[in-house]
Design an enzyme around this catalytic site. Structure first.
Site, PDB file in Angstrom:
ATOM      1  N   LYS A  58       0.868  -1.629   0.406  1.00 49.64           N
ATOM      2  CA  LYS A  58      -0.494   0.083   0.390  1.00 49.64           C
ATOM      3  C   LYS A  58       1.042   1.261  -0.061  1.00 49.64           C
ATOM      4  N   GLY A 122       8.903 -22.464  15.394  1.00 51.84           N
ATOM      5  CA  GLY A 122       8.243 -23.090  17.119  1.00 51.84           C
ATOM      6  C   GLY A 122       7.494 -24.367  15.650  1.00 51.84           C
ATOM      7  N   GLY A 189      -0.479 -13.700 -13.611  1.00 52.87           N
ATOM      8  CA  GLY A 189      -1.749 -13.479 -12.451  1.00 52.87           C
ATOM      9  C   GLY A 189      -1.995 -12.867 -12.288  1.00 52.87           C
ATOM     10  N   VAL A 192      -5.102 -10.343  -6.999  1.00 46.46           N
ATOM     11  CA  VAL A 192      -5.209  -9.302  -6.000  1.00 46.46           C
ATOM     12  C   VAL A 192      -3.673  -8.977  -6.322  1.00 46.46           C
ATOM     13  N   ILE A 193      -2.871  -9.746  -6.119  1.00 47.76           N
ATOM     14  CA  ILE A 193      -1.337  -8.825  -6.048  1.00 47.76           C
ATOM     15  C   ILE A 193      -0.809  -8.834  -7.787  1.00 47.76           C
ATOM     16  N   VAL A 246       0.551 -19.470 -18.597  1.00 53.86           N
ATOM     17  CA  VAL A 246       2.283 -19.223 -18.968  1.00 53.86           C
ATOM     18  C   VAL A 246       2.491 -21.189 -19.305  1.00 53.86           C
ATOM     19  N   ALA A 328      -5.941 -10.271   5.803  1.00 53.31           N
ATOM     20  CA  ALA A 328      -5.174  -9.906   7.212  1.00 53.31           C
ATOM     21  C   ALA A 328      -6.498  -9.768   8.298  1.00 53.31           C
ATOM     22  N   HIS A 452     -24.177  15.517   2.430  1.00 52.78           N
ATOM     23  CA  HIS A 452     -23.541  16.713   1.400  1.00 52.78           C
ATOM     24  C   HIS A 452     -23.058  17.677   1.170  1.00 52.78           C
TER      25      HIS A 452
HETATM   26  P1  FAD Z   1       1.783 -13.560   8.399  1.00 56.13           P
HETATM   27  O1  FAD Z   1       1.425 -12.544   8.572  1.00 56.13           O
HETATM   28  O2  FAD Z   1       1.689 -15.014   7.005  1.00 56.13           O
HETATM   29  O3  FAD Z   1       2.105 -14.702   9.480  1.00 56.13           O
HETATM   30  C1  FAD Z   1       2.406 -16.274   9.984  1.00 56.13           C
HETATM   31  C2  FAD Z   1       4.442 -14.895  10.693  1.00 56.13           C
HETATM   32  O4  FAD Z   1       4.418 -16.812  10.788  1.00 56.13           O
HETATM   33  C3  FAD Z   1       5.197 -15.720   9.472  1.00 56.13           C
HETATM   34  O5  FAD Z   1       6.066 -14.376   9.833  1.00 56.13           O
HETATM   35  C4  FAD Z   1       6.093 -16.455   9.218  1.00 56.13           C
HETATM   36  O6  FAD Z   1       7.354 -15.844   9.909  1.00 56.13           O
HETATM   37  C5  FAD Z   1       5.961 -17.081  11.221  1.00 56.13           C
HETATM   38  N1  FAD Z   1       6.317 -18.136  11.038  1.00 56.13           N
HETATM   39  C6  FAD Z   1       5.672 -19.369  10.195  1.00 56.13           C
HETATM   40  N2  FAD Z   1       6.122 -20.281  10.638  1.00 56.13           N
HETATM   41  C7  FAD Z   1       6.694 -20.964  12.361  1.00 56.13           C
HETATM   42  C8  FAD Z   1       7.574 -20.966  12.599  1.00 56.13           C
HETATM   43  N3  FAD Z   1       6.810 -22.514  12.068  1.00 56.13           N
HETATM   44  N4  FAD Z   1       8.209 -20.771  13.911  1.00 56.13           N
HETATM   45  C9  FAD Z   1       8.018 -19.517  14.494  1.00 56.13           C
HETATM   46  N5  FAD Z   1       7.942 -18.583  13.078  1.00 56.13           N
HETATM   47  C10 FAD Z   1       6.555 -19.147  11.925  1.00 56.13           C
HETATM   48  N6  FAD Z   1      -4.541  -8.847   2.977  1.00 56.13           N
HETATM   49  C11 FAD Z   1      -5.236  -7.906   3.576  1.00 56.13           C
HETATM   50  O7  FAD Z   1      -6.157  -8.276   4.593  1.00 56.13           O
HETATM   51  N7  FAD Z   1      -5.381  -6.600   2.853  1.00 56.13           N
HETATM   52  C12 FAD Z   1      -4.232  -6.320   2.031  1.00 56.13           C
HETATM   53  O8  FAD Z   1      -3.828  -5.140   1.038  1.00 56.13           O
HETATM   54  C13 FAD Z   1      -2.892  -7.018   1.614  1.00 56.13           C
HETATM   55  N8  FAD Z   1      -2.303  -7.157   1.005  1.00 56.13           N
HETATM   56  C14 FAD Z   1      -1.355  -8.139   1.234  1.00 56.13           C
HETATM   57  C15 FAD Z   1      -0.426  -8.031  -0.432  1.00 56.13           C
HETATM   58  C16 FAD Z   1       0.433  -8.794  -0.505  1.00 56.13           C
HETATM   59  C17 FAD Z   1       1.719  -8.443  -1.530  1.00 56.13           C
HETATM   60  C18 FAD Z   1       0.735 -10.280   0.137  1.00 56.13           C
HETATM   61  C19 FAD Z   1       1.486 -11.214   0.112  1.00 56.13           C
HETATM   62  C20 FAD Z   1      -0.308 -10.337   0.613  1.00 56.13           C
HETATM   63  C21 FAD Z   1      -1.348  -9.056   1.202  1.00 56.13           C
HETATM   64  N9  FAD Z   1      -2.710  -9.359   1.857  1.00 56.13           N
HETATM   65  C22 FAD Z   1      -3.258  -8.307   2.239  1.00 56.13           C
HETATM   66  C23 FAD Z   1      -2.682 -11.107   2.992  1.00 56.13           C
HETATM   67  C24 FAD Z   1      -2.138 -11.070   4.285  1.00 56.13           C
HETATM   68  O9  FAD Z   1      -1.155 -10.327   4.542  1.00 56.13           O
HETATM   69  C25 FAD Z   1      -2.032 -12.037   4.813  1.00 56.13           C
HETATM   70  O10 FAD Z   1      -4.016 -12.469   4.983  1.00 56.13           O
HETATM   71  C26 FAD Z   1      -2.197 -12.182   6.301  1.00 56.13           C
HETATM   72  O11 FAD Z   1      -0.510 -12.063   6.551  1.00 56.13           O
HETATM   73  C27 FAD Z   1      -2.304 -13.228   6.794  1.00 56.13           C
HETATM   74  O12 FAD Z   1      -1.998 -13.249   8.591  1.00 56.13           O
HETATM   75  P2  FAD Z   1      -1.260 -14.425   9.129  1.00 56.13           P
HETATM   76  O13 FAD Z   1      -1.375 -14.140  10.896  1.00 56.13           O
HETATM   77  O14 FAD Z   1      -2.016 -15.400   8.921  1.00 56.13           O
HETATM   78  O15 FAD Z   1      -0.079 -14.857   8.742  1.00 56.13           O
HETATM   79  P1  NAD Z   2      -4.548 -14.690  -6.509  1.00 54.57           P
HETATM   80  O1  NAD Z   2      -5.678 -16.157  -6.288  1.00 54.57           O
HETATM   81  O2  NAD Z   2      -5.595 -13.710  -5.993  1.00 54.57           O
HETATM   82  O3  NAD Z   2      -4.652 -14.381  -8.233  1.00 54.57           O
HETATM   83  C1  NAD Z   2      -4.031 -15.736  -8.795  1.00 54.57           C
HETATM   84  C2  NAD Z   2      -4.031 -15.528  -9.682  1.00 54.57           C
HETATM   85  O4  NAD Z   2      -2.814 -16.316 -11.117  1.00 54.57           O
HETATM   86  C3  NAD Z   2      -5.258 -16.627 -10.584  1.00 54.57           C
HETATM   87  O5  NAD Z   2      -6.351 -15.455 -11.238  1.00 54.57           O
HETATM   88  C4  NAD Z   2      -4.912 -17.705 -11.269  1.00 54.57           C
HETATM   89  O6  NAD Z   2      -5.928 -18.129 -12.046  1.00 54.57           O
HETATM   90  C5  NAD Z   2      -3.541 -17.173 -11.993  1.00 54.57           C
HETATM   91  N1  NAD Z   2      -2.428 -18.415 -12.055  1.00 54.57           N
HETATM   92  C6  NAD Z   2      -2.239 -19.268 -11.412  1.00 54.57           C
HETATM   93  N2  NAD Z   2      -1.917 -20.057 -12.407  1.00 54.57           N
HETATM   94  C7  NAD Z   2      -1.253 -19.368 -13.569  1.00 54.57           C
HETATM   95  C8  NAD Z   2      -0.932 -19.445 -14.253  1.00 54.57           C
HETATM   96  N3  NAD Z   2       0.042 -20.717 -14.680  1.00 54.57           N
HETATM   97  N4  NAD Z   2      -0.533 -19.114 -15.930  1.00 54.57           N
HETATM   98  C9  NAD Z   2      -0.943 -17.782 -15.804  1.00 54.57           C
HETATM   99  N5  NAD Z   2      -2.265 -17.723 -14.448  1.00 54.57           N
HETATM  100  C10 NAD Z   2      -2.112 -17.855 -13.861  1.00 54.57           C
HETATM  101  O7  NAD Z   2      -3.721 -14.292  -6.185  1.00 54.57           O
HETATM  102  P2  NAD Z   2      -2.647 -13.622  -5.735  1.00 54.57           P
HETATM  103  O8  NAD Z   2      -2.799 -12.512  -6.078  1.00 54.57           O
HETATM  104  O9  NAD Z   2      -1.044 -14.213  -5.332  1.00 54.57           O
HETATM  105  O10 NAD Z   2      -2.896 -13.556  -4.247  1.00 54.57           O
HETATM  106  C11 NAD Z   2      -2.272 -14.639  -3.195  1.00 54.57           C
HETATM  107  C12 NAD Z   2      -3.387 -13.667  -1.585  1.00 54.57           C
HETATM  108  O11 NAD Z   2      -3.151 -13.335  -1.147  1.00 54.57           O
HETATM  109  C13 NAD Z   2      -4.864 -13.238  -2.308  1.00 54.57           C
HETATM  110  O12 NAD Z   2      -5.646 -14.859  -1.946  1.00 54.57           O
HETATM  111  C14 NAD Z   2      -4.955 -12.686  -0.745  1.00 54.57           C
HETATM  112  O13 NAD Z   2      -6.344 -12.992  -0.388  1.00 54.57           O
HETATM  113  C15 NAD Z   2      -4.275 -11.825  -0.404  1.00 54.57           C
HETATM  114  N6  NAD Z   2      -3.557 -10.741  -0.960  1.00 54.57           N
HETATM  115  C16 NAD Z   2      -4.601  -9.556  -0.406  1.00 54.57           C
HETATM  116  C17 NAD Z   2      -4.761  -8.600  -1.205  1.00 54.57           C
HETATM  117  C18 NAD Z   2      -5.510  -7.519  -0.921  1.00 54.57           C
HETATM  118  O14 NAD Z   2      -6.448  -8.244   0.417  1.00 54.57           O
HETATM  119  N7  NAD Z   2      -5.699  -6.413  -1.206  1.00 54.57           N
HETATM  120  C19 NAD Z   2      -3.350  -7.739  -2.066  1.00 54.57           C
HETATM  121  C20 NAD Z   2      -2.367  -8.468  -2.270  1.00 54.57           C
HETATM  122  C21 NAD Z   2      -2.742 -10.098  -1.668  1.00 54.57           C
END
Ligand code: FAD
Ligand code: NAD
Length: 480
Positions: A58, A122, A189, A192-193, A246, A328, A452
């Site tokens: 963000k 852990g 893909g 979202v990402i 791909v 999250a 408004h």
């Molecule tokens: P995580 O945030 O993945 O945290 C898990 C933690 O556990 C990690 O830090 C890891 O190091 C630790 N861990 C793993 N295994 C072990 C172990 N064995 N021992 C100790 N520590 C360990 N979600 C949204 O809602 N809004 C967004 O805008 C959004 N944007 C995103 C953008 C990107 C680029 C990505 C990749 C994800 C985004 N997400 C977003 C998704 C969001 O980040 C995840 O859904 C969220 O972080 C999940 O939370 P969690 O606590 O389950 O796991």
């Molecule tokens: P995603 O599941 O949203 O999208 C992955 C896309 O890749 C799908 O549309 C799928 O059809 C496509 N795909 C898969 N294999 C392919 C291939 N071989 N060739 C071409 N296309 C292919 O997954 P993501 O964008 O990686 O995000 C992962 C998760 O992270 C999401 O499920 C989301 O919950 C979380 N996230 C959330 C936010 C947010 O809340 N704003 C932002 C980023 C990530």
């Protein structure tokens, strides 16, 4: 250090840190094990979200949008700027500072709440025992807890047709760290990402091609909203190719050639960088011993009930490790729920009112069911759709693309879904969340007075539109 705790949480992301803090608030002696080392080489809390997910993405979306506005939009307002230049190093520095501020904040909250942060890995053993292996030198130790919360999150899926390679073929983490704007950027893909990070680099001047295997754009989004989103993103220059599977990639020197199949046969494109964004998988690998007693489902998520209990007594799992959207806020609320369940309270996350947001511009946000889902269920329904082009505030701001849509149960008048593509959609959708959480009817929203001029007036108008009562758009009655 004591080896006995009321609660041990494995993972310090939004799910794990929230669970640990809530457990401590409820008087439970709590430890949180987190192994993450950040890019500054320091142990860090906050998980994927704060370190390499929601927050840094963000920060880059906001910086890149400001640049895009300066270049393409400010002149409309009469603001004349000389050709704006982007200082990528400064943008990245600011992003890193935001991340450090927030992750440091979680450390401070742990201290204030007396959560013990164990820096290392852990692993769940049998009988609510946890093996802790410190990041620093030292032997593994077996800890005992009354309750264990698994919150290890997820990692990007890697695909054999596009293996990661240095800074040329990267996952979402690598895509947050580019030090220059690639001339041609490929994204695998259109999820979202792909759309968020593709937008960042497109706004900064990259020619971005998004290859999506599926024929439908954003299939989980309401069709009317996804169609509008595709139109707007294409207009911004994102070259989104649907039905493009791909099949291979080849890195030669500083170029990546990607081959893919679409309706017309084999194609290929050459890029300067490639982002692989094809989903995430739960981090169960090194988390569970053979005899941990926890079951996985067919997609390797930890199997849990509606209150996140696993099959092992006293062991819970939350967030990206378990079923449901990988978000999250979903992880965080599950963490709070589990802490309260452990403390004997009756808490339940309402999974029906968790909103999703895609932070493109305009943003896309929704909660509840899409029109297609409701249609398929056979329930009688009505819809109301109003464009932001009819909103004074949106026009005044020069940000009037998109629309608000409600899907409403015809018989009960209850709101089944709210869908937005438009300015501040992430904020507007919360109005639908609150309304649905309170079980309100669409009439409740119709009867409220909205300020408004405000973007929220389009929410009000869309509510009115479900009964052909919208004032600022001409509505034609649907044939029954
Ligand atoms: P995580 O945030 O993945 O945290 C898990 C933690 O556990 C990690 O830090 C890891 O190091 C630790 N861990 C793993 N295994 C072990 C172990 N064995 N021992 C100790 N520590 C360990 N979600 C949204 O809602 N809004 C967004 O805008 C959004 N944007 C995103 C953008 C990107 C680029 C990505 C990749 C994800 C985004 N997400 C977003 C998704 C969001 O980040 C995840 O859904 C969220 O972080 C999940 O939370 P969690 O606590 O389950 O796991
Ligand atoms: P995603 O599941 O949203 O999208 C992955 C896309 O890749 C799908 O549309 C799928 O059809 C496509 N795909 C898969 N294999 C392919 C291939 N071989 N060739 C071409 N296309 C292919 O997954 P993501 O964008 O990686 O995000 C992962 C998760 O992270 C999401 O499920 C989301 O919950 C979380 N996230 C959330 C936010 C947010 O809340 N704003 C932002 C980023 C990530």
């Amino acid at each position: 250090m004591s080896d006995k705790f009321d609660v041990i949480v494995i993972g310090g992301g939004p799910g794990g840190y929230a669970a640990a803090i809530r457990c401590a608030q409820l008087g439970l002696n709590t430890a949180c094990i987190e192994k993450r080392i950040n890019k500054q080489g320091k142990p860090a809390l906050g998980g994927t979200c704060l370190n390499v997910g929601c927050i840094p993405s963000k920060a880059l979306l906001d910086s890149s949008w400001k640049f895009y506005e300066a270049k393409n939009k400010l002149a409309d307002h009469g603001v004349v700027v000389n050709t704006p230049k982007m200082d990528i190093a400064q943008m990245q520095k600011r992003k890193d500072e935001v991340v450090l501020q927030l992750t440091g904040g979680i450390g401070a909250l742990f201290q204030a709440n007396k959560v013990t942060w164990l820096q290392g890995s852990g692993k769940l053993l049998s009988g609510k025992q946890v093996e802790f292996t410190p990041n620093e030198k030292g032997d593994a130790q077996t800890l005992q807890a009354e309750h264990v919360i698994l919150a290890a999150g997820s990692v990007p899926i890697e695909i054999s047709v596009a293996p990661l390679k240095d800074d040329l073929v990267v996952d979402s983490t690598g895509a947050l760290e580019f030090t220059s704007v690639p001339k041609r950027l490929g994204v695998i893909g259109a999820g979202v990402i792909g759309l968020e990070l593709g937008s960042v680099w497109a706004r900064l001047g990259a020619e971005v091609v998004v290859l999506e295997a599926v024929d439908t754009f954003l299939p989980v989004v309401d069709t009317q909203i996804s169609k509008e989103t595709l139109k707007v993103l294409k207009k911004q220059g994102l070259d989104i190719r649907l039905g493009a599977r791909v099949t291979g990639s080849d890195v030669k020197g500083k170029k990546v050639t990607v081959s893919y199949e679409d309706g017309s046969g084999e194609q290929s494109e050459v890029f300067d960088r490639l982002i692989v964004a094809v989903g995430r998988r739960p981090m169960t690998g090194e988390l569970l011993s053979q005899d941990a007693g926890v079951s996985l489902d067919e997609r390797n998520f930890i199997y849990v009930d509606s209150q996140c209990r696993t099959d092992a007594p006293g062991v819970y799992a939350i967030g990206d490790l378990v079923r449901g959207p990988a978000l999250a806020h979903k992880a965080l609320e599950e963490g709070v729920m589990v802490a309260e369940v452990i403390a004997g309270e009756h808490t339940q996350v309402n999974y029906d009112t968790i909103a999703s947001v895609i932070y493109t511009h305009p943003e896309v946000a929704w909660v509840g069911k899409t029109e297609d889902e409701v249609k398929a269920s056979g329930e009688a329904y009505k819809t109301g759709v109003v464009p932001f082009a009819a909103n004074g505030r949106a026009l005044a701001a020069g940000d009037a693309e998109g629309m608000v849509k409600f899907v409403v149960d015809e018989k009960t008048d209850r709101i089944l879904g709210m869908h937005v593509v438009g300015p501040q959609a992430s904020e507007l959708v919360q109005q639908g969340v609150i309304a649905m959480e309170f079980g309100s009817t669409i009439e409740d929203l119709q009867l409220m007075v909205f300020s408004h001029p405000a973007l929220s007036e389009t929410v009000h108008e869309a509510a009115l539109a479900t009964d052909y009562r919208a004032i600022h758009v001409a509505q034609r009655r649907r044939k029954k």
